[in-house]
Motif scaffolding. Structure first.
Motif, short mmCIF file in Angstrom:
data_model
loop_
_atom_site.label_atom_id
_atom_site.label_comp_id
_atom_site.label_asym_id
_atom_site.label_seq_id
_atom_site.Cartn_x
_atom_site.Cartn_y
_atom_site.Cartn_z
N GLY A 8 0.77 -1.08 -0.11
CA GLY A 8 0.04 0.07 -0.07
C GLY A 8 0.81 1.21 -0.17
O GLY A 8 0.59 2.17 -0.85
N ILE A 12 1.02 3.90 -3.20
CA ILE A 12 0.80 5.33 -2.95
C ILE A 12 1.84 6.11 -3.21
O ILE A 12 1.54 7.30 -3.88
N GLY A 15 2.05 6.16 -7.15
CA GLY A 15 0.77 7.02 -7.80
C GLY A 15 1.03 8.54 -7.61
O GLY A 15 0.70 9.22 -8.35
N ALA A 16 1.63 8.82 -6.42
CA ALA A 16 1.65 10.15 -6.05
C ALA A 16 2.87 10.98 -7.16
O ALA A 16 2.69 11.98 -7.56
N SER A 59 -3.82 8.21 -10.04
CA SER A 59 -4.85 8.34 -9.02
C SER A 59 -5.71 6.85 -8.79
O SER A 59 -5.65 6.52 -7.65
N ALA A 62 -2.82 4.99 -6.83
CA ALA A 62 -2.87 5.66 -5.36
C ALA A 62 -3.87 5.02 -4.51
O ALA A 62 -3.80 4.83 -3.23
N LEU A 63 -5.06 5.07 -5.24
CA LEU A 63 -6.38 4.66 -4.62
C LEU A 63 -6.20 3.06 -4.34
O LEU A 63 -6.53 2.66 -3.16
N GLY A 65 -3.34 1.65 -3.53
CA GLY A 65 -2.44 1.69 -2.49
C GLY A 65 -3.01 2.05 -1.18
O GLY A 65 -3.11 1.25 -0.15
N LEU A 66 -3.95 3.06 -1.16
CA LEU A 66 -4.82 3.44 -0.06
C LEU A 66 -5.78 2.27 0.41
O LEU A 66 -5.82 1.91 1.61
#
Length: 72
Positions: A8, A12, A15-16, A59, A62-63, A65-66
């Motif tokens: 995760g 993230i 993605g960032a 995005s 990252a989502l 990963g979240l």
């Protein structure tokens, strides 16, 4: 550290970075940035299609990963 937690955090971060890269190399740059690009020999601007593709892909990554971070 759990495998899902580490995945995760890595997703993230990736993605960032993709989102940051797309924003930093946006085709919608201001006039000052475009003039500065002319003076730099290794400047780069994305096409609009790749700009929006990168924003969406970053995005989604990252989502994911979240999601991994919160569910594991």
């Amino acid at each position: 550290m759990k495998k899902g937690l580490l995945q995760g955090i890595i997703l993230i971060a990736i993605g960032a970075f993709i989102i940051y890269w797309a924003i930093d190399h946006s085709p919608n740059a201001s006039l000052g940035e475009k003039v500065g690009d002319l003076l730099e020999e290794d400047s780069y601007r994305m096409s609009e299609a790749w700009y929006y593709t990168s924003l969406v892909a970053g995005s989604i990554i990252a989502l994911l990963g979240l999601r991994n971070l919160l569910t594991k």
